[in-house]
Write a protein that holds these residues in place. Sequence first.
Motif, short mmCIF file in Angstrom:
data_model
loop_
_atom_site.label_atom_id
_atom_site.label_comp_id
_atom_site.label_asym_id
_atom_site.label_seq_id
_atom_site.Cartn_x
_atom_site.Cartn_y
_atom_site.Cartn_z
N ARG A 155 0.87 -1.19 0.00
CA ARG A 155 0.00 0.00 0.00
C ARG A 155 0.90 1.23 0.00
O ARG A 155 1.93 1.27 0.67
CB ARG A 155 -0.89 -0.01 1.25
N ASN A 188 4.25 0.31 9.11
CA ASN A 188 3.14 -0.62 9.22
C ASN A 188 1.91 0.19 9.61
O ASN A 188 1.92 0.97 10.56
CB ASN A 188 3.45 -1.72 10.24
N ASP A 191 -4.55 -2.54 8.91
CA ASP A 191 -5.04 -3.20 7.70
C ASP A 191 -6.52 -2.90 7.52
O ASP A 191 -7.39 -3.74 7.80
CB ASP A 191 -4.78 -4.71 7.79
N ARG A 192 -6.78 -1.69 7.09
CA ARG A 192 -8.13 -1.19 6.78
C ARG A 192 -7.92 -0.05 5.79
O ARG A 192 -6.78 0.40 5.62
CB ARG A 192 -8.82 -0.68 8.05
N GLU A 215 0.55 -13.99 9.24
CA GLU A 215 -0.78 -14.59 9.02
C GLU A 215 -0.83 -16.05 9.45
O GLU A 215 -1.88 -16.56 9.82
CB GLU A 215 -1.12 -14.54 7.52
N ARG A 244 1.43 -8.75 5.57
CA ARG A 244 0.67 -8.43 6.79
C ARG A 244 1.37 -8.98 8.02
O ARG A 244 2.14 -9.93 7.94
CB ARG A 244 -0.69 -9.10 6.75
N TYR A 246 0.54 -9.31 12.63
CA TYR A 246 -0.30 -8.98 13.79
C TYR A 246 0.62 -8.51 14.90
O TYR A 246 1.65 -9.14 15.16
CB TYR A 246 -1.08 -10.21 14.26
N ALA A 269 -9.10 -2.51 12.27
CA ALA A 269 -7.95 -3.42 12.17
C ALA A 269 -7.52 -3.94 13.54
O ALA A 269 -6.67 -4.82 13.64
CB ALA A 269 -6.78 -2.71 11.49
N ARG A 277 -4.12 -5.97 13.33
CA ARG A 277 -3.58 -6.48 12.05
C ARG A 277 -3.01 -5.30 11.28
O ARG A 277 -3.72 -4.31 11.04
CB ARG A 277 -4.67 -7.19 11.25
N VAL A 279 -0.44 -3.78 7.97
CA VAL A 279 0.00 -4.07 6.61
C VAL A 279 1.16 -3.14 6.29
O VAL A 279 1.16 -1.97 6.70
CB VAL A 279 -1.20 -3.91 5.65
N SER A 281 3.36 -0.59 4.42
CA SER A 281 3.13 0.45 3.40
C SER A 281 4.47 1.07 3.02
O SER A 281 5.42 1.05 3.81
CB SER A 281 2.19 1.53 3.94
#
Length: 339
Positions: A155, A188, A191-192, A215, A244, A246, A269, A277, A279, A281
Motif C-alpha cells: 500500500r 506498518n 489493515d483497513r 498470518e 501483513r 499482527y 484493524a 492487524r 499491513v 506500506s
Amino acid sequence: MIVAGAGMAGLVAAVRARELGVDAVVYEKGARAGGSMLLSSGVVWRHREWDDFRRECPGGDERLQRLVWERFDDALAWLVALGAPVVWEDTPNPVTTGKRFDTCGLTETLCARAGEIEWSPAPLERDEPTILATGGFAASPELVAEHIRPAAPLRLRANPWSTGDGLRAGLARGGSLSAGMDEFYGRNMPDRPWAEDEYVSASQLYARRAHIVDEDGVEFFRAADVTWSETNVVQATARRPGARAYYVLDESALADPDVVRQVEAAGEARVARDRVRVVASITHTIGGVVVDEGARVVGVPALYAAGVDAGGVATGGYASGLAQALVLGLAAAESVLAD
Ligand SMILES: Cc1cc2nc3c(=O)[nH]c(=O)nc-3n(C[C@H](O)[C@H](O)[C@H](O)COP(=O)(O)OP(=O)(O)OC[C@H]3O[C@@H](n4cnc5c(N)ncnc54)[C@H](O)[C@@H]3O)c2cc1C
C-alpha cells in the motif's frame, strides 16, 4: 535548466539555482506542489553523531552520507532564513537533531521563490542540464515488484505521482543503479482503508512493545530487534504472506497511553482487544541512480539527481528523506552552475 518535480528536492534546487542566477524551469506532474514533503511530518533531521549514521545505515554510500551530514546544519539555516515556518526548534529524539516545519508553509515559502511551475511531466530526454527530483518509485507497483519484491503489493503512503520517472530516465541515459534497490522506508499501517490525511496519525509505531506474528502465526521478528524508526520490521513484514502482520500486546503495553492511542487509531484493524492487524506500506524508496557528491548522475553529462531519486544514501537503515532532498537539492543546483 530543467527541474523535474516540485517536491522537496526540486523546489530547493530551483530556489538555489535562482539565487545563483541560473534560470530554472520546474515541471510538476502532479496536481499540486510539495510532493511527499507536503504530506510528511516535516521533521528535517540528521543523526547527532556521525558514527550513529554509519552504524544505522551501514550499506549507504559514505561520501553521500558525509555530504548530507556535514552540510545539514548550514542547509537547515538556509531554509529557516527563507522564512519556512518552524514548528519544533529541535527533535525530541536524543539520537537526532533538526527542526520540524509546517509543511504547507514550507511548500508555500519554496514555491514563492522557485519561479513559475509548468504543470506537466518534465521532458527528460533533452540535452539541457536537468535535475531529476521525481521522488523515487514508491508509486509504481511494477518497479516495486521488480526491485523490492514484497510478498504482496505494498500500500502506498506517499504522493501518487512518484512512479520512477527519474529512475527510468537516469538509466535510459546511461546511469546505473545504486545499492539498496530492494529497500524502502515505510510504516506498518492498520489493515483497513485509510486516506492521505491519516498517513501520520494512523501509523502503528509500537512494534517494540509487541509480539510480531504473521498470518500463519509465525513470530517472524523479535521485538528486541526492532530499530527506533521501525523500518526494519516494516521491510520484514513486506516479505511475509499478504505483506501483513499482527501486533499482539501484553497488559503492560496495553497500559501505555502512547500505545493505546495508536491502537485506537487502528479502528477495525484492531481484531481483538490485544491484537492489531497491520499491513506494510511504502513511503519512499532507498535505491535510485548513482550520483557523486555534486549530485551528478555518474556517467551522464548534465544530468543530476536529488532527493529520493539519488540512490543509496540510507542503505541498510533509515535517515531523513527531507534532509537528503534538502542537501542534494542545494548541491545539484550548485553543480549546474559550476559545470
Ligand atoms: C506521511 C509521511 C511522513 C513523512 N515524514 C517525514 C519526516 O518527518 N521526515 C523526513 O525526513 N521525511 C519524511 N517523509 C519522507 C519525505 O517526505 C520524502 O523523503 C521527501 O519528500 C523526498 O523528497 P523528494 O523531493 O525526493 O520527493 P517528493 O517530495 O515526493 O517530490 C517529488 C515530486 O516529483 C513529482 N514528479 C514525479 N514524477 C515527475 C515527472 N515525471 N515530472 C515532473 N514531476 C514529477 C511528484 O509529483 C512530486 O511532487 C515522510 C513522508 C510521508 C509520506
